[in-house]
Design an enzyme around this catalytic site. Sequence first.
Site, PDB file in Angstrom:
ATOM      1  N   SER A 157       0.812  -1.115  -0.200  1.00 26.78           N
ATOM      2  CA  SER A 157      -0.119  -0.012   0.086  1.00 26.78           C
ATOM      3  C   SER A 157       0.890   1.103   0.012  1.00 26.78           C
ATOM      4  O   SER A 157       2.137   1.142   0.113  1.00 26.78           O
ATOM      5  CB  SER A 157      -0.913  -0.059   1.154  1.00 26.78           C
ATOM      6  OG  SER A 157      -1.895   1.118   1.049  1.00 26.78           O
ATOM      7  N   ARG A 402      -0.576  -3.713  -7.049  1.00 29.15           N
ATOM      8  CA  ARG A 402      -1.707  -4.548  -6.943  1.00 29.15           C
ATOM      9  C   ARG A 402      -2.844  -3.659  -7.399  1.00 29.15           C
ATOM     10  O   ARG A 402      -3.048  -2.544  -7.366  1.00 29.15           O
ATOM     11  CB  ARG A 402      -1.809  -4.644  -5.173  1.00 29.15           C
ATOM     12  CG  ARG A 402      -1.891  -3.217  -4.451  1.00 29.15           C
ATOM     13  CD  ARG A 402      -2.218  -3.444  -2.915  1.00 29.15           C
ATOM     14  NE  ARG A 402      -3.871  -3.808  -2.932  1.00 29.15           N
ATOM     15  CZ  ARG A 402      -4.429  -3.609  -1.768  1.00 29.15           C
ATOM     16  NH1 ARG A 402      -3.758  -3.383  -0.756  1.00 29.15           N
ATOM     17  NH2 ARG A 402      -5.675  -4.094  -1.779  1.00 29.15           N
ATOM     18  N   THR A 438      -6.911   1.414   5.509  1.00 26.23           N
ATOM     19  CA  THR A 438      -6.715   0.473   6.474  1.00 26.23           C
ATOM     20  C   THR A 438      -7.405   0.790   7.775  1.00 26.23           C
ATOM     21  O   THR A 438      -7.671  -0.343   8.354  1.00 26.23           O
ATOM     22  CB  THR A 438      -5.021   0.715   6.657  1.00 26.23           C
ATOM     23  OG1 THR A 438      -4.541   0.507   5.586  1.00 26.23           O
ATOM     24  CG2 THR A 438      -4.625  -0.311   7.914  1.00 26.23           C
ATOM     25  N   CYS A 599      -0.622  -5.916 -17.592  1.00 28.53           N
ATOM     26  CA  CYS A 599      -0.077  -6.630 -16.415  1.00 28.53           C
ATOM     27  C   CYS A 599       1.126  -5.726 -15.933  1.00 28.53           C
ATOM     28  O   CYS A 599       2.085  -5.756 -17.005  1.00 28.53           O
ATOM     29  CB  CYS A 599      -0.098  -8.141 -16.880  1.00 28.53           C
ATOM     30  SG  CYS A 599       0.975  -9.172 -15.941  1.00 28.53           S
ATOM     31  N   CYS A 625       3.876 -13.927 -11.882  1.00 29.90           N
ATOM     32  CA  CYS A 625       2.601 -13.280 -11.242  1.00 29.90           C
ATOM     33  C   CYS A 625       2.946 -12.705  -9.967  1.00 29.90           C
ATOM     34  O   CYS A 625       3.355 -13.336  -9.135  1.00 29.90           O
ATOM     35  CB  CYS A 625       1.525 -14.223 -11.374  1.00 29.90           C
ATOM     36  SG  CYS A 625       0.049 -13.572 -10.545  1.00 29.90           S
ATOM     37  N   CYS A 628      -1.513  -9.379  -8.253  1.00 32.52           N
ATOM     38  CA  CYS A 628      -2.293  -8.129  -8.355  1.00 32.52           C
ATOM     39  C   CYS A 628      -3.622  -8.298  -8.806  1.00 32.52           C
ATOM     40  O   CYS A 628      -4.533  -7.402  -8.396  1.00 32.52           O
ATOM     41  CB  CYS A 628      -1.630  -7.050  -9.199  1.00 32.52           C
ATOM     42  SG  CYS A 628      -1.777  -7.399 -10.969  1.00 32.52           S
ATOM     43  N   CYS A 631      -5.600  -8.763 -14.377  1.00 34.39           N
ATOM     44  CA  CYS A 631      -6.022  -9.554 -15.572  1.00 34.39           C
ATOM     45  C   CYS A 631      -7.396  -9.925 -15.190  1.00 34.39           C
ATOM     46  O   CYS A 631      -8.230  -9.722 -16.173  1.00 34.39           O
ATOM     47  CB  CYS A 631      -5.170 -10.743 -15.736  1.00 34.39           C
ATOM     48  SG  CYS A 631      -4.912 -11.836 -14.446  1.00 34.39           S
TER      49      CYS A 631
END
Length: 656
Positions: A157, A402, A438, A599, A625, A628, A631
Site C-alpha cells: 500500500s 496491486r 486500512t 499486466c 505473477c 495483483c 488481469c
Amino acid sequence: MLPLKATTTAAVAAATRPALNSNKCASSPLLRAGTRLRQQKANSNPFAVRSLPRSLYTLPSSTVSGSRRSMAYQKPNVLQQRSISTTPKVSAAEEAEEEDPLKAERFVDEADVVIVGAGPAGLSAAIRIKQRAEKEGKDIRVVVVEKGGEVGAHTLSGAVIEPSALSELIPDWKERGAPLLQPALHDSMVYLTKKWAIPMPHPPQMSNKGNYIVSLSNVVKWIGEQAEEIGVEVFPGFAASEVIYDEQGHVKGIATNDVGLDKDFKPKDNFERGMEIHGKVTLFGEGCHGSLTKSLISKFKLRDEGQYQTYGLGIKEVWEIDPKKHKPGTVIHTLGYPLDYQTYGGSFIYHLQDNMISLGLVVGLDYQNPYLSPYKEFQKFKDHPFVRQLLEGGRVLSYGARALIEGGFQAVPRLAFPGGALIGDSAGFVNVPKIKGTHNAIRSGMMAADAAFDAIVAGGDAGSMEPIKLDAYQEAYLKSPIYKELYEVRNVRPSFNTPLGLFGGSIWSGLDTFFLRGRVPFTFKVKHPDHQMLKPASHFRPIDYPKPDGKVTFDLLTSVSRTGTNHAENQPVHLRLKDPKVQVAHNLPVFDGPEQKFCPAGVYEYIDDEARPGHKRFNINSQNCIHCKTCDIKDPSQNINWTVPEGGGGPQYVDT
C-alpha cells in the site's frame, strides 16, 4: 478495551478440539506446512525472475513450536496397517486413494472462527475475538490462513494510515513497538503538466494531521505478532482455494489447495492433498477482488443487478534517496501528467524515515485506451522533472503492484451470508478521496468479530458446528463511521466518469469535498464494469513510450526481480483461461493484445506460434505473477480467471 496478553503455548494446546470422526483429528495437520513449504521452495524454478532468500524458505519458528507442535499429525501408513492386520481386505476409500490421490478424502480441522487472509482486517478480527474470549472466560479457537509465505509478504500500500481504529484495537500500540515511525507533517497537492508542477488547493479529506507514513507490510507483520501472542493460530503458506458448503448451502469453512501437482494436474512425488478447515463462522479478508470473495458474491447475490465495483491499479517503488533531498513526514499527491484527461488516476510521494520515500502511480482500471500501459506510465511519471530531481542519486529498494478497490459506498455488497461475512477490502471499504482504507479494514474486522463472538456465545453448545448468520455485523456497518465517511464522498470517484473527464471530476470533487460534503439528494452510479470500458484499438494510436535509462526508469523484468516473486516449479498455471482460443481470436485483433500492456509483471505475451507460421499464440508466464489480479478485472473478454497458486508462492514484499 482489554489489552493484549500473551497466552502460553500450553493454553493454546489445551484449546485443541477432540476428534469427532475418523477424518477429523485433534492434532491438526497444519504443522506439516513447514516440511511442505521447505520442499516447495527447494524445488522451485531456478529460472524464475528471482528466488527467495534462503532465510525465507522456512516458516517462522513460532509456527512450528509450542502449540503448533502439539497439533502435528502423521498420516497413517496404509501398508503398515495392512501388515499387522488380521484381515487382508482394505476399505474402498483406501483403494480409491491408492488409485487416484486426487480423490482421497481430505483431512478436516475444526475451529470456532476461520479467517481467510492475514491482512489488517483478518488479523484485527482474530485479535478482537480473542480479546473478548479472554475477558469473558470463553474458549474460542481462531484460525487464520494466509497464502503468502509470511504474514505481510503480499501486503502493499502507499501508505499513510489513520491510527484511530488501531488505537481502539490495541490501545498501547506505541509501547508495544508498532512500526508507525514517521508522523505525517506536511501535505501538498500538485497538478503536473509535461514539464511543470503547479500547486493546487488541498482537499480537507486528504489532510493527514495525526496520521503516519508507514510500510503497511511491516505494520501487518507486527499485527500478526500481536495476534499470535494472544492465542490466534496464524498459518502462512496456506492458500484457501475453495469454499466448503453444508447440505443447506451455508458456508461451513474453506479448503486449501492440493500441492505437489504438475502443470497437467498430475501428482508429483511431493503431492499432498489439501485439507478442510470448518468453522461456525468464516470471515473472508482476502483483499481486493479475492477469488473466493468473487464466488461468494455470485452465489449469495450479495451485489444487486447493475451494481458494479470499480478498481485501480497501484504501482509502487520504495527508494533510498540523497539525505539532502529527504524531508521526513512530507506527503505529496499529484494529478495530471502522465495520464490524459480522460483517464482517472494520480500519484503519490511519501517521505518516510531513514532517507526512504514511497512513490507510486494509481491508474483507474476503467480506462479506455488499450495501448495504455500503467507500468510505462509510472516510468514516465518518474521521468518528470519534479520527480526525477528527487530520485537522482538514490537507489530502488523494492517494487510492487496491486489492484485497489475504488467503488466506494455504491459498490459495497451485502456483507453477511449464512456462515460468514466479508471484511476489509473484500467488502470494499476504501475511502478514495481520503486515499485510505486500512483504518476501515481494521474497524470492519472488529465489527465482524463482535458479531461472530456474540453469536457463538449465544449458541451455547461448544460442540455444535451449525453455521451462524452475522446479521448483527451488517447492522453495525450501517451505524458505523465507515458507512458515514463513505456516504459523504460517494459521488467523488464517479464524477470523473463524465465527458469532461479529469477536469469535470476535479471541479465536482472540489465543490463536494469543500462545501457539499455529500449532502445532495442523488448518488452517481458506476454504469459499467471496468472490463467493458476498453475500446477497440482502431479508435486509438499506439503510445510511444521512451526507453528506460536504468537509473530512474527501468524495464519491466528488472522491476519484477525486485518483488522477490517465486512459485514452485512445474505446478498448474493458476491463471486459468475459460476458453484457450479467445485471447488470440478476439483480444488480439480487436484490442491489440491488452494483457501484455496492463499486466505490471510481464505475465502475458503474444508470441509467434511455431506450429502455425504467421500466427500468434498466447503465452502465460505464471511464475512472474505478483498476485495483483488486474488481469481478472480488466480482461475485456473476461476469459482469465485468477486462482490461488500453491501456498507460499508469489511476491515477497519488503517495506511496501
